[in-house]
Design an enzyme around this catalytic site. Structure first.
Site, PDB file in Angstrom:
ATOM      1  N   TRP A  54       0.893  -1.142   0.000  1.00  0.00           N
ATOM      2  CA  TRP A  54       0.000   0.000   0.000  1.00  0.00           C
ATOM      3  C   TRP A  54       0.939   1.201   0.000  1.00  0.00           C
ATOM      4  O   TRP A  54       1.934   1.202   0.719  1.00  0.00           O
ATOM      5  CB  TRP A  54      -0.805   0.084   1.285  1.00  0.00           C
ATOM      6  CG  TRP A  54      -1.898  -0.900   1.522  1.00  0.00           C
ATOM      7  CD1 TRP A  54      -1.969  -1.757   2.580  1.00  0.00           C
ATOM      8  CD2 TRP A  54      -3.119  -1.099   0.788  1.00  0.00           C
ATOM      9  NE1 TRP A  54      -3.149  -2.461   2.520  1.00  0.00           N
ATOM     10  CE2 TRP A  54      -3.871  -2.080   1.427  1.00  0.00           C
ATOM     11  CE3 TRP A  54      -3.649  -0.517  -0.386  1.00  0.00           C
ATOM     12  CZ2 TRP A  54      -5.111  -2.513   0.963  1.00  0.00           C
ATOM     13  CZ3 TRP A  54      -4.878  -0.951  -0.846  1.00  0.00           C
ATOM     14  CH2 TRP A  54      -5.603  -1.933  -0.177  1.00  0.00           C
TER      15      TRP A  54
ATOM     16  N   HIS B 115      -1.059   3.120   4.009  1.00  0.00           N
ATOM     17  CA  HIS B 115      -0.471   2.753   5.303  1.00  0.00           C
ATOM     18  C   HIS B 115      -0.839   3.749   6.398  1.00  0.00           C
ATOM     19  O   HIS B 115      -1.166   3.370   7.515  1.00  0.00           O
ATOM     20  CB  HIS B 115       1.049   2.624   5.176  1.00  0.00           C
ATOM     21  CG  HIS B 115       1.462   1.306   4.604  1.00  0.00           C
ATOM     22  ND1 HIS B 115       1.302   0.122   5.279  1.00  0.00           N
ATOM     23  CD2 HIS B 115       1.997   0.984   3.406  1.00  0.00           C
ATOM     24  CE1 HIS B 115       1.734  -0.879   4.524  1.00  0.00           C
ATOM     25  NE2 HIS B 115       2.154  -0.393   3.385  1.00  0.00           N
TER      26      HIS B 115
ATOM     27  N   ASP C 157       8.535   0.854   4.507  1.00  0.00           N
ATOM     28  CA  ASP C 157       8.786   0.997   3.070  1.00  0.00           C
ATOM     29  C   ASP C 157       9.944   1.946   2.804  1.00  0.00           C
ATOM     30  O   ASP C 157      10.672   1.789   1.834  1.00  0.00           O
ATOM     31  CB  ASP C 157       7.544   1.547   2.348  1.00  0.00           C
ATOM     32  CG  ASP C 157       6.571   0.448   1.980  1.00  0.00           C
ATOM     33  OD1 ASP C 157       6.996  -0.723   1.890  1.00  0.00           O
ATOM     34  OD2 ASP C 157       5.386   0.759   1.785  1.00  0.00           O
TER      35      ASP C 157
ATOM     36  N   ARG D  67      13.276  -0.114   3.233  1.00  0.00           N
ATOM     37  CA  ARG D  67      13.481  -1.452   2.665  1.00  0.00           C
ATOM     38  C   ARG D  67      14.516  -1.508   1.552  1.00  0.00           C
ATOM     39  O   ARG D  67      15.027  -2.581   1.241  1.00  0.00           O
ATOM     40  CB  ARG D  67      12.161  -2.048   2.184  1.00  0.00           C
ATOM     41  CG  ARG D  67      11.532  -1.279   1.077  1.00  0.00           C
ATOM     42  CD  ARG D  67      10.193  -1.862   0.721  1.00  0.00           C
ATOM     43  NE  ARG D  67      10.316  -3.143   0.050  1.00  0.00           N
ATOM     44  CZ  ARG D  67       9.295  -3.922  -0.274  1.00  0.00           C
ATOM     45  NH1 ARG D  67       8.089  -3.569   0.070  1.00  0.00           N
ATOM     46  NH2 ARG D  67       9.471  -5.042  -0.911  1.00  0.00           N
TER      47      ARG D  67
ATOM     48  N   HIS E 232       7.403  -8.103   3.516  1.00  0.00           N
ATOM     49  CA  HIS E 232       6.233  -7.281   3.197  1.00  0.00           C
ATOM     50  C   HIS E 232       5.116  -8.053   2.488  1.00  0.00           C
ATOM     51  O   HIS E 232       4.069  -7.490   2.202  1.00  0.00           O
ATOM     52  CB  HIS E 232       6.631  -6.097   2.308  1.00  0.00           C
ATOM     53  CG  HIS E 232       7.494  -5.075   2.993  1.00  0.00           C
ATOM     54  ND1 HIS E 232       7.060  -3.808   3.299  1.00  0.00           N
ATOM     55  CD2 HIS E 232       8.768  -5.141   3.453  1.00  0.00           C
ATOM     56  CE1 HIS E 232       8.034  -3.125   3.884  1.00  0.00           C
ATOM     57  NE2 HIS E 232       9.086  -3.918   3.990  1.00  0.00           N
TER      58      HIS E 232
ATOM     59  N   HIS F 269       3.036  -1.554   9.946  1.00  0.00           N
ATOM     60  CA  HIS F 269       3.118  -1.640   8.482  1.00  0.00           C
ATOM     61  C   HIS F 269       2.602  -2.979   7.929  1.00  0.00           C
ATOM     62  O   HIS F 269       1.823  -3.015   6.978  1.00  0.00           O
ATOM     63  CB  HIS F 269       4.578  -1.434   8.077  1.00  0.00           C
ATOM     64  CG  HIS F 269       4.781  -1.314   6.605  1.00  0.00           C
ATOM     65  ND1 HIS F 269       4.708  -0.116   5.937  1.00  0.00           N
ATOM     66  CD2 HIS F 269       5.025  -2.246   5.659  1.00  0.00           C
ATOM     67  CE1 HIS F 269       4.913  -0.316   4.643  1.00  0.00           C
ATOM     68  NE2 HIS F 269       5.106  -1.610   4.445  1.00  0.00           N
TER      69      HIS F 269
ATOM     70  N   ASP G 280      -0.050  -4.161   5.036  1.00  0.00           N
ATOM     71  CA  ASP G 280       0.309  -4.871   3.807  1.00  0.00           C
ATOM     72  C   ASP G 280      -0.488  -6.156   3.600  1.00  0.00           C
ATOM     73  O   ASP G 280      -0.869  -6.489   2.477  1.00  0.00           O
ATOM     74  CB  ASP G 280       1.809  -5.232   3.821  1.00  0.00           C
ATOM     75  CG  ASP G 280       2.686  -4.099   3.299  1.00  0.00           C
ATOM     76  OD1 ASP G 280       2.144  -3.153   2.691  1.00  0.00           O
ATOM     77  OD2 ASP G 280       3.915  -4.176   3.499  1.00  0.00           O
TER      78      ASP G 280
ATOM     79  N   HIS H 209      -0.374  -8.308  -2.184  1.00  0.00           N
ATOM     80  CA  HIS H 209       0.732  -8.675  -1.294  1.00  0.00           C
ATOM     81  C   HIS H 209       0.654 -10.127  -0.901  1.00  0.00           C
ATOM     82  O   HIS H 209       1.520 -10.646  -0.190  1.00  0.00           O
ATOM     83  CB  HIS H 209       0.711  -7.827  -0.021  1.00  0.00           C
ATOM     84  CG  HIS H 209       1.411  -6.553  -0.211  1.00  0.00           C
ATOM     85  ND1 HIS H 209       2.606  -6.250   0.368  1.00  0.00           N
ATOM     86  CD2 HIS H 209       1.096  -5.504  -0.995  1.00  0.00           C
ATOM     87  CE1 HIS H 209       2.986  -5.064  -0.028  1.00  0.00           C
ATOM     88  NE2 HIS H 209       2.079  -4.591  -0.859  1.00  0.00           N
TER      89      HIS H 209
ATOM     90  N   HIS I 133      -0.099  -3.775  -9.628  1.00  0.00           N
ATOM     91  CA  HIS I 133       0.205  -3.674  -8.207  1.00  0.00           C
ATOM     92  C   HIS I 133       0.169  -2.217  -7.729  1.00  0.00           C
ATOM     93  O   HIS I 133      -0.443  -1.895  -6.711  1.00  0.00           O
ATOM     94  CB  HIS I 133       1.577  -4.300  -7.925  1.00  0.00           C
ATOM     95  CG  HIS I 133       1.875  -4.451  -6.464  1.00  0.00           C
ATOM     96  ND1 HIS I 133       1.897  -5.672  -5.830  1.00  0.00           N
ATOM     97  CD2 HIS I 133       2.145  -3.539  -5.510  1.00  0.00           C
ATOM     98  CE1 HIS I 133       2.165  -5.493  -4.546  1.00  0.00           C
ATOM     99  NE2 HIS I 133       2.332  -4.207  -4.323  1.00  0.00           N
TER     100      HIS I 133
ATOM    101  N   ASP J  54      -1.874  -0.214  -4.894  1.00  0.00           N
ATOM    102  CA  ASP J  54      -1.155   0.455  -3.802  1.00  0.00           C
ATOM    103  C   ASP J  54      -1.524   1.919  -3.688  1.00  0.00           C
ATOM    104  O   ASP J  54      -1.754   2.421  -2.593  1.00  0.00           O
ATOM    105  CB  ASP J  54       0.363   0.409  -4.069  1.00  0.00           C
ATOM    106  CG  ASP J  54       1.014  -0.823  -3.498  1.00  0.00           C
ATOM    107  OD1 ASP J  54       0.350  -1.563  -2.762  1.00  0.00           O
ATOM    108  OD2 ASP J  54       2.199  -1.036  -3.807  1.00  0.00           O
TER     109      ASP J  54
HETATM  110 ZN   LIG Z   1       5.159  -2.840   2.720  1.00  0.00          ZN
END
Ligand SMILES: [Zn+2]
Ligand SMILES: *[C@@H]1O[C@H](CO)[C@@H](O)[C@H](O)[C@H]1NC(C)=O
Length: 323
Positions: free
Chosen positions: A21, A26, A65, A68, A80, A137, A141, A147, A170, A174
């Site tokens: 997302w 989020h 995010d 990462r 995730h 988080h 997700d 996801h 995707h 998101d």
């Molecule tokens: Zn994530």
């Protein structure tokens, strides 16, 4: 640095495959959860997150995010999602822990790990803050259908169109459809969006659903499992069992949990019913596809925010503390 940071962040977000997302989704989950925290959970959240995050799960939710792609946190990237090896185009959706998370490195195990860690008073304040931010988080997700889908890298490799712009499937889930929804239906403000979903939970169309959200059974489970017998299993039992085991087991194995698997199956089921139902060339953000997706996005964000609050409430206050 103050000025550079957002630019670097946006550049990184554009260059990399999107996997979550977006920030708005989020934050929405975090703001909803914040509203339903019990006293001890709230006190922990406020002191742990501090002024850096305005003492709130909303601003802290996108953190995972933002790190990462940094080398120090690259190990966290597989956490995730879970790559469900099902066949959504043949209307066969499923998540299986052994098949899809056999190496123990996915969102299901991550939620267990950070549940144990956030509760562990022997860890440092910064380790517990990290655990809180990961939970904040990952509970978001896991509610994003893509996801919980391996097909075409969770839709990242499927080109798509959103309001005339080129994107991928995707990313449309998101961010594309989420931000359009917020702009068109919720005043263009993430906090207004969260407030609108909170109102649905408290007094509106979601009110009658919230029991089910915490019961960790899903409509895909057999009816016998849903009838409140002694094997019925909810957020409270799931968290308490995990924390009890974590205290026992010196080796601190990561015990798979029931609830995250049910949540994963629930969102994965949308891959069959909604996510892959577009027609070739369809603009996902201006067509009937969008009209069908918005209620799913609203529901999944509201549900995961509420579940995040319940989860933290059990950890810190010993009960979900929710109606
Ligand atoms: Zn994530
Ligand atoms: C649990 O989290 C810690 C801290 O992020 C990490 O170092 C460890 O590898 C994780 N363990 C598992 C089994 O995922």
């Amino acid at each position: 640095m103050q000025i550079l940071w957002p630019i670097v962040y946006i550049a990184a977000a554009c260059a990399q495959r999107a996997f979550a997302w977006g920030t708005l989704g989020h934050q929405t989950v975090g703001y909803i959860a914040q509203e339903f925290l019990a006293p001890k959970a709230l006190a922990f959240v406020q002191s742990s997150l501090g002024s850096t995050y305005d003492e709130s799960l909303g601003p802290a939710a996108p953190w995972a995010d933002s790190v990462r792609y940094e080398s120090a946190y690259r190990w966290s990237a597989p956490l995730h999602f879970v790559d469900a090896e099902d066949s959504p185009l043949s209307d066969s959706c499923s998540v299986q822990e052994q098949r899809d998370c056999g190496d123990g490195d996915c969102i299901l195990t991550a939620i267990a790990n950070y549940t144990t860690r956030v509760a562990k008073t022997s860890l440092s304040a910064s380790q517990r803050q990290e655990a809180l931010k990961f939970l904040d988080h990952f509970l978001g997700d896991i509610g994003q259908p893509l996801h919980v889908e391996a097909y075409e890298v969770g839709g990242n490799d499927i080109s798509a169109k959103c309001s005339g712009s080129s994107t991928n499937l995707h990313a449309a889930w998101d961010t594309g459809m989420v931000s359009k929804n917020i702009n068109e239906n919720h005043g263009g403000e993430v906090q207004t969006y969260a407030a609108d979903l909170i109102a649905r939970i408290k007094t509106g169309s979601y009110k009658s659903l919230t029991d089910d959200w915490l019961s960790c059974t899903s409509i895909t489970e057999p009816v016998s499992k849903r009838s409140g017998d002694t094997t019925a299993h909810g957020v409270e039992e799931d968290v308490k069992r995990l924390l009890a085991r974590a205290e026992d087991a010196a080796e601190a194995t990561i015990t798979p949990l029931e609830c995250p698997l049910v949540w994963a199956r629930e969102s994965n089921a949308y891959c069959c019913s909604v996510v892959f139902t577009y027609t070739t060339g369809e603009d996902l953000c201006t067509s009937e596809y969008y009209t069908n997706a918005v209620p799913v996005i609203d529901l999944q964000l509201a549900k995961q925010g509420y579940r995040l609050a319940a989860w933290l409430n059990v950890i810190f206050d010993g009960a979900t503390n929710l109606p």
